[in-house]
Design an enzyme around this catalytic site. Sequence first.
Site, PDB file in Angstrom:
ATOM      1  CB  ALA A  14      11.156  41.224  52.398  1.00  0.00           C
ATOM      2  CB  ILE A  15      14.201  43.854  49.032  1.00  0.00           C
ATOM      3  CG1 ILE A  15      12.738  44.166  48.685  1.00  0.00           C
ATOM      4  CG2 ILE A  15      15.100  44.056  47.817  1.00  0.00           C
ATOM      5  CD1 ILE A  15      12.170  43.391  47.541  1.00  0.00           C
ATOM      6  CE  LYS A 198       9.836  50.645  43.696  1.00  0.00           C
ATOM      7  NZ  LYS A 198      10.864  49.974  44.521  1.00  0.00           N
ATOM      8  CG  ASN A 206       4.183  53.129  48.202  1.00  0.00           C
ATOM      9  OD1 ASN A 206       3.788  52.604  47.167  1.00  0.00           O
ATOM     10  ND2 ASN A 206       5.364  52.874  48.712  1.00  0.00           N
ATOM     11  CD  GLU A 285      11.389  53.312  52.458  1.00  0.00           C
ATOM     12  OE1 GLU A 285      12.620  53.338  52.282  1.00  0.00           O
ATOM     13  OE2 GLU A 285      10.630  52.529  51.853  1.00  0.00           O
TER      14      GLU A 285
END
Length: 331
Positions: A14-15, A198, A206, A285
């Site tokens: 997507a990114i 971040k 997450n 991740e």
Amino acid sequence: MMSNSVILVAGAGAIGSILGGMLHDAGHDVTLLGRRAHLEAIARGGLRISGLLGDRTVTGMTLADDPARLGRRFGLIVCTVKSYDTESIAARLADRLTDDGAVVSMQNGLGNIESLIESFGRQRVLGARVIFGAEIPSPGSAHVTVFAQPVAIGPAPAIHREDSPALAARARAIAAMIDAAGVPAVGVDDIMPVLWTKVLYNVALNPLGAILQQHYGALAGDPDVKPIMDRAIEEAFAVARALGVALPFSSAAEYLKVFYEQMIPPTSVHRPTMIRDLHVRGRTEIGALNGKIVELADRLGIGAETNRMLTRLIRAAERARRRAMKTQGER
């Protein structure tokens, strides 16, 4: 960075699709390296971009589903693969970057810059913090769901040392090119403080979002979940402080105030991509996020038990999902 740069987006999820599509639409020569089904749909009808950066259909990009099929070298490689694939993709692309080219890690978590340096060399690698959300609703399309802050690109002086000033100038040029293409971006002199800011956000949201399958606002509003998030952030903050990262917060308490009052509200309905990674791949991740906090904390001799627990829970969930996928495949 010349206006006619030849650009490879390594990891057209997507990114990567959004970045590649916007850059190509702005007149740059872009190649997307990604999964076959998505690329075949783009070949048939173009890349359909929608959401907060506007709607457009981008055609004419070069498409490849295997690094071995890349027939040329690139002045810029934007690395957007999952963090667990960084080492392998870097090894396969090491000879695809021009001698004076740059590779930019636009990935989640920690350790990606170091992995890329192993293959490309210290003078050609930059880091980036991407804090916009996107999804692929169907093959051939990419939708921007949330855009919190501009993409930040820069060197890591603790790693790059005397090369940092030259790399910071290069980062500003790359950021200006991306910004001019319609994706807000800025160059910074030290990427690590913004990367860690971040990471602090990710280690809380997450794994808990993936385990509970909840959006960020629901997590922050739950009285049983909030203390777990607080502790995960406090542990990660202590690791960053011990490493000498110049975080723009005087304390974990100051960060937590900004986290709940400024960071969560604009992304409150967003769900972590870790939910989809867990369901579709049975792999996440977590190793570059909470797992990396645990690794660094152990090395530093400080505690990180909440991050250790979250890492173990996600790894157990990965194994359970892979078993389920295997069972379904055998039916």
